[in-house]
Scaffold this active site. Structure first.
Site, PDB file in Angstrom:
ATOM      1  N   HIS A 149       0.831  -1.204   0.000  1.00 46.38           N
ATOM      2  CA  HIS A 149       0.000   0.000   0.000  1.00 46.38           C
ATOM      3  C   HIS A 149       0.866   1.254   0.000  1.00 46.38           C
ATOM      4  O   HIS A 149       1.843   1.340   0.731  1.00 46.38           O
ATOM      5  CB  HIS A 149      -0.875   0.053   1.247  1.00 46.38           C
ATOM      6  CG  HIS A 149      -1.940  -0.996   1.319  1.00 46.38           C
ATOM      7  ND1 HIS A 149      -1.670  -2.335   1.509  1.00 46.38           N
ATOM      8  CD2 HIS A 149      -3.289  -0.892   1.239  1.00 46.38           C
ATOM      9  CE1 HIS A 149      -2.809  -3.002   1.547  1.00 46.38           C
ATOM     10  NE2 HIS A 149      -3.800  -2.155   1.387  1.00 46.38           N
ATOM     11  N   ASN A 180       8.224  -4.089   3.538  1.00 46.81           N
ATOM     12  CA  ASN A 180       6.821  -3.732   3.715  1.00 46.81           C
ATOM     13  C   ASN A 180       6.367  -3.949   5.152  1.00 46.81           C
ATOM     14  O   ASN A 180       5.715  -3.092   5.748  1.00 46.81           O
ATOM     15  CB  ASN A 180       5.965  -4.571   2.757  1.00 46.81           C
ATOM     16  CG  ASN A 180       4.482  -4.228   2.834  1.00 46.81           C
ATOM     17  OD1 ASN A 180       4.115  -3.090   3.075  1.00 46.81           O
ATOM     18  ND2 ASN A 180       3.637  -5.223   2.629  1.00 46.81           N
TER      19      ASN A 180
END
Length: 295
Positions: A149, A180
């Site tokens: 994201h 991440n």
């Protein structure tokens, strides 16, 4: 290197089992926030059943509209003619060549750092507002990258629509799993801390590509793998300040401060003009240097 004397028999087996369990527990705790970002076969089947044709709501909520009313978070990028997509909790410029956003920007308020909406309540969705070829769930299936994201789910718990918007593939980039769930996640959490501390902040983040390195892609739609990621943060409460960050798209090391830099340096690296709606004198003052201690 410190050496350990091997124990024999059952004691050795028990010791190894306990060490393995501890390691698995530590890994699980560190990465569980992003556990769904890695595409699995079960995800393919589940999303195939739940996929819907995403339609942008005709009217944003009054709260969401107010968040981006001044638009201080919107940057300028002259080198790209990407498609501007305005979402409930963020704005993004989509690049049809890379199948990734050029940048994603949002105004994070203290009120938006909390909420009752859970990320498990929504699924990743193909964005039918952009032309084919575009990123789909199958591009990430069996790929050695997470669905990273740009505007994180943790910043969108305040609204069901905002949470749904942030799971569109136009808000994703192929991202190293350890990065991440590790150092990038650390910075996301730190930004929420700053929003609570100062009342609100403005954030711009996105991918970078090294022109000297071979281009890498995943999936049949050739979603380009970034070589790194940037994030620029602005705070206008009290004495204005800004700070930039750069992370290589690798396994991730170092502290948040290790990746910090002046916003002006980040502008030279990315070709993006961050926070152009600020007065030039203010930009020159807060973008040319930074003091991490002020944050």
């Amino acid at each position: 290197m410190r050496r350990y004397k091997m124990k024999s028999g059952g004691a050795c087996a028990l010791t190894m089992s306990l060490l393995l369990a501890a390691a698995l527990l530590t890994t699980s705790c560190r990465y569980r926030v992003h556990g769904r970002d890695r595409m699995t076969e079960a995800d393919v089947k589940e999303e195939a059943r739940s996929e819907v044709s995403y339609q942008q709501p005709e009217e944003q909520s009054a709260q969401a509209a107010a968040v981006s009313a001044d638009g201080l978070e919107i940057p300028e990028m002259k080198s790209s003619k990407g498609q501007l997509l305005r979402r409930t909790g963020y704005t993004t410029q989509y690049n049809s060549g890379t199948r990734c956003p050029d940048w994603t920007a949002w105004h994070l308020t203290a009120a938006h750092t909390n909420g009752s909406v859970k990320r498990k309540s929504v699924d990743y969705q193909e964005d039918f507002q952009v032309r084919e070829p575009r990123a789909t769930r199958m591009d990430y299936f069996q790929a050695p990258y997470d669905r990273g994201h740009m505007c994180p789910a943790g910043d969108n718990k305040w609204s069901p629509q905002a949470m749904q918007d942030c799971f569109l593939y136009t808000n994703m980039c192929p991202q190293n799993h350890n990065m991440n769930g590790g150092v990038w996640n650390d910075l996301e959490m730190k930004c929420r801390t700053w929003a609570k501390q100062f009342g609100d902040i403005y954030i711009v983040c996105g991918p970078t590509y090294d022109s000297a390195a071979p281009a890498r892609y995943i999936g049949k739609n050739k979603v380009r793998v970034p070589d790194g990621f940037f994030k620029a943060v602005l705070c206008t409460q009290g004495k204005p300040k800004a700070i930039g960050f750069y992370y290589p798209n690798t396994h991730g090391e170092g502290s948040i401060e290790d990746h910090a830099m002046p916003v002006r340096q980040l502008e030279r690296m990315t070709g993006i003009d961050f926070f152009p709606r600020l007065e030039r004198s203010v930009q020159d003052k807060i973008e040319t240097s930074f003091n991490y201690a002020d944050w």
